[in-house]
Design a protein around this motif. Structure first.
Motif, PDB file in Angstrom:
ATOM      1  N   PRO A  47      19.185  13.235  15.214  1.00 36.49           N
ATOM      2  CA  PRO A  47      18.725  13.859  13.966  1.00 36.49           C
ATOM      3  C   PRO A  47      17.501  14.740  14.225  1.00 36.49           C
ATOM      4  O   PRO A  47      16.693  14.450  15.115  1.00 36.49           O
ATOM      5  CB  PRO A  47      18.342  12.658  13.083  1.00 36.49           C
ATOM      6  CG  PRO A  47      19.040  11.495  13.677  1.00 36.49           C
ATOM      7  CD  PRO A  47      19.148  11.759  15.138  1.00 36.49           C
ATOM      8  N   PRO A  48      17.334  15.808  13.453  1.00 39.06           N
ATOM      9  CA  PRO A  48      16.169  16.676  13.664  1.00 39.06           C
ATOM     10  C   PRO A  48      14.865  15.971  13.295  1.00 39.06           C
ATOM     11  O   PRO A  48      14.822  15.186  12.349  1.00 39.06           O
ATOM     12  CB  PRO A  48      16.434  17.865  12.737  1.00 39.06           C
ATOM     13  CG  PRO A  48      17.336  17.315  11.674  1.00 39.06           C
ATOM     14  CD  PRO A  48      18.184  16.289  12.340  1.00 39.06           C
ATOM     15  N   ALA A  49      13.827  16.253  14.047  1.00 44.05           N
ATOM     16  CA  ALA A  49      12.516  15.689  13.745  1.00 44.05           C
ATOM     17  C   ALA A  49      11.975  16.304  12.467  1.00 44.05           C
ATOM     18  O   ALA A  49      12.377  17.395  12.058  1.00 44.05           O
ATOM     19  CB  ALA A  49      11.564  15.951  14.916  1.00 44.05           C
ATOM     20  N   TRP A  50      11.032  15.627  11.845  1.00 43.78           N
ATOM     21  CA  TRP A  50      10.430  16.093  10.597  1.00 43.78           C
ATOM     22  C   TRP A  50       9.850  17.492  10.749  1.00 43.78           C
ATOM     23  O   TRP A  50       9.995  18.347   9.872  1.00 43.78           O
ATOM     24  CB  TRP A  50       9.360  15.110  10.157  1.00 43.78           C
ATOM     25  CG  TRP A  50       8.607  15.489   8.916  1.00 43.78           C
ATOM     26  CD1 TRP A  50       7.419  16.152   8.853  1.00 43.78           C
ATOM     27  CD2 TRP A  50       8.998  15.245   7.558  1.00 43.78           C
ATOM     28  NE1 TRP A  50       7.028  16.334   7.542  1.00 43.78           N
ATOM     29  CE2 TRP A  50       7.977  15.779   6.725  1.00 43.78           C
ATOM     30  CE3 TRP A  50      10.093  14.615   6.967  1.00 43.78           C
ATOM     31  CZ2 TRP A  50       8.040  15.700   5.331  1.00 43.78           C
ATOM     32  CZ3 TRP A  50      10.148  14.540   5.587  1.00 43.78           C
ATOM     33  CH2 TRP A  50       9.132  15.088   4.787  1.00 43.78           C
ATOM     34  N   ASP A  51       9.185  17.743  11.876  1.00 44.58           N
ATOM     35  CA  ASP A  51       8.486  19.021  12.070  1.00 44.58           C
ATOM     36  C   ASP A  51       9.285  20.024  12.887  1.00 44.58           C
ATOM     37  O   ASP A  51       8.729  20.917  13.519  1.00 44.58           O
ATOM     38  CB  ASP A  51       7.131  18.782  12.740  1.00 44.58           C
ATOM     39  CG  ASP A  51       7.262  18.092  14.089  1.00 44.58           C
ATOM     40  OD1 ASP A  51       8.389  17.646  14.426  1.00 44.58           O
ATOM     41  OD2 ASP A  51       6.247  17.988  14.800  1.00 44.58           O
ATOM     42  N   SER A  52      10.627  19.913  12.853  1.00 41.73           N
ATOM     43  CA  SER A  52      11.491  20.806  13.617  1.00 41.73           C
ATOM     44  C   SER A  52      11.966  21.981  12.773  1.00 41.73           C
ATOM     45  O   SER A  52      11.933  21.937  11.542  1.00 41.73           O
ATOM     46  CB  SER A  52      12.711  20.040  14.145  1.00 41.73           C
ATOM     47  OG  SER A  52      13.535  19.623  13.058  1.00 41.73           O
ATOM     48  N   ASP A  53      12.439  23.026  13.437  1.00 46.50           N
ATOM     49  CA  ASP A  53      12.977  24.185  12.722  1.00 46.50           C
ATOM     50  C   ASP A  53      14.180  23.823  11.842  1.00 46.50           C
ATOM     51  O   ASP A  53      14.282  24.305  10.705  1.00 46.50           O
ATOM     52  CB  ASP A  53      13.355  25.288  13.712  1.00 46.50           C
ATOM     53  CG  ASP A  53      12.137  25.985  14.310  1.00 46.50           C
ATOM     54  OD1 ASP A  53      11.049  25.902  13.693  1.00 46.50           O
ATOM     55  OD2 ASP A  53      12.271  26.605  15.376  1.00 46.50           O
ATOM     56  N   PRO A  54      15.140  22.985  12.334  1.00 43.73           N
ATOM     57  CA  PRO A  54      16.257  22.619  11.455  1.00 43.73           C
ATOM     58  C   PRO A  54      15.806  21.892  10.186  1.00 43.73           C
ATOM     59  O   PRO A  54      16.345  22.130   9.107  1.00 43.73           O
ATOM     60  CB  PRO A  54      17.115  21.704  12.338  1.00 43.73           C
ATOM     61  CG  PRO A  54      16.816  22.137  13.732  1.00 43.73           C
ATOM     62  CD  PRO A  54      15.365  22.493  13.719  1.00 43.73           C
ATOM     63  N   SER A  55      14.803  21.033  10.313  1.00 39.12           N
ATOM     64  CA  SER A  55      14.307  20.330   9.121  1.00 39.12           C
ATOM     65  C   SER A  55      13.619  21.291   8.167  1.00 39.12           C
ATOM     66  O   SER A  55      13.799  21.215   6.944  1.00 39.12           O
ATOM     67  CB  SER A  55      13.340  19.210   9.522  1.00 39.12           C
ATOM     68  OG  SER A  55      14.036  18.103  10.048  1.00 39.12           O
ATOM     69  N   ARG A  56      12.840  22.226   8.712  1.00 38.69           N
ATOM     70  CA  ARG A  56      12.164  23.199   7.843  1.00 38.69           C
ATOM     71  C   ARG A  56      13.170  24.102   7.145  1.00 38.69           C
ATOM     72  O   ARG A  56      12.989  24.448   5.967  1.00 38.69           O
ATOM     73  CB  ARG A  56      11.153  24.009   8.656  1.00 38.69           C
ATOM     74  CG  ARG A  56       9.868  23.245   8.961  1.00 38.69           C
ATOM     75  CD  ARG A  56       8.833  24.143   9.590  1.00 38.69           C
ATOM     76  NE  ARG A  56       9.120  24.400  10.983  1.00 38.69           N
ATOM     77  CZ  ARG A  56       8.644  23.671  12.003  1.00 38.69           C
ATOM     78  NH1 ARG A  56       7.856  22.631  11.757  1.00 38.69           N
ATOM     79  NH2 ARG A  56       8.937  23.965  13.241  1.00 38.69           N
ATOM     80  N   ALA A  57      14.226  24.481   7.853  1.00 38.65           N
ATOM     81  CA  ALA A  57      15.258  25.312   7.223  1.00 38.65           C
ATOM     82  C   ALA A  57      15.966  24.535   6.109  1.00 38.65           C
ATOM     83  O   ALA A  57      16.254  25.075   5.038  1.00 38.65           O
ATOM     84  CB  ALA A  57      16.268  25.777   8.271  1.00 38.65           C
TER      85      ALA A  57
END
Length: 294
Positions: free
Chosen positions: A85-95
């Motif tokens: 799963p994407p980390a909280w501070d990752s680009d996928p999570s921000r998107a």
């Protein structure tokens, strides 16, 4: 001896194949279905232990929206496939969070930042990810007395910000410590939203979004937000910043801009004007100008 052999023969015979079988236990059984996960649908209400802009693995339980709950689903989507799963501070999570931002505005009828609300964002937990789940969840919670913890509520938040709806953030009452001689708090513990006709010492004037970049140190963050909110207060009152500076009865107060909030892509502060606890207000002072406090 003969009796013993007969007994052994009987036992061995019991291990033979039953009539009509081929002895293969693996064939003829249907394959188990592939593991899957579907997030709660839009409009579902949930009970959960959540906090604004904090990753959480607390369980989410669906309930009828007429029952007490803390979160309402305003949208869902999917993150790209990956090993984990994407980390909280990752680009996928921000998107994904940016998509939730749009979904929340459409569902509420306005920007959640102008309401007594905060977003609840979830990506799949590791076990769900291993089962094939790639869906993220967009939720909204009504804020309690610090704007970052949920208030248990009943009913839907849908349309709650349309045309200055019932969930709009307007006036608040502070509570805290270290009151100075003029009646201003040195430290604030809680920000309780109230209606503007109730006694209050603080009024929401708007939200400010910090420029993109690395998370500033606390001193720089304070300078940026204070300056930006000061301008918003002057505009709210209908005066210049110089005229606001000449007043000793109206202060600047702001909340938000935590490190985890910044990490997920939200760089918003809530800006408030603040008056002395000795002179509580009972109405909005928008466009007060240079007149005295009512």
């Amino acid at each position: 001896m003969t009796a013993a052999l007969l007994g052994l023969t009987a036992v061995l015979a019991g291990c033979g194949k039953p009539a009509g079988t081929d002895g293969n236990l693996a064939n003829g059984w249907p394959a188990l279905p592939a593991a899957s996960y579907a997030p709660p649908s839009t409009g579902t209400c949930l009970t959960a232990a959540v906090s604004a802009f904090e990753p959480s693995a607390a369980p989410l339980q669906a309930v009828d929206c007429a029952e007490p709950h803390t979160v309402e689903v305003v949208g869902t989507g999917a993150v790209p496939d990956a090993a984990a799963p994407p980390a909280w501070d990752s680009d996928p999570s921000r998107a994904a969070f940016a998509e939730c931002d749009k979904a929340a505005a459409a569902y509420l009828g306005g920007d959640w930042r102008t309401g007594r609300l905060f977003p609840v964002f979830r990506v799949p937990l590791p076990a769900v990810w291993q089962a094939g789940g790639r869906q993220f969840l967009c939720g909204i919670a009504e804020a309690a007395d610090d704007l970052f913890a949920p208030l248990q509520r009943t009913g839907t938040v849908k349309g709650g910000l349309a045309q200055a709806g019932p969930l709009a953030l307007t006036c608040v009452q502070l509570s805290g410590d270290n009151l100075d001689a003029k009646g201003f708090y040195g430290a604030v513990d809680a920000v309780k939203p109230v209606t503007c006709d109730a006694p209050h010492d603080t009024e929401f004037v708007g939200a400010w979004t910090a420029p993109a970049g690395e998370y500033p140190n606390q001193q720089r963050l304070k300078e940026l937000a204070s300056d930006a909110c000061y301008l918003k207060i002057a505009q709210f009152l209908g005066i210049s910043q110089t005229q606001l500076f000449q007043r000793a009865d109206i202060y600047t107060f702001w909340t938000g801009l935590t490190a985890t909030q910044w990490a997920i892509g939200d760089r918003t502060a809530h800006c408030f004007l603040n008056v002395s606890t000795q002179t509580p207000l009972r109405a909005s002072i928008r466009n007060l100008g240079t007149k005295k406090l009512p």
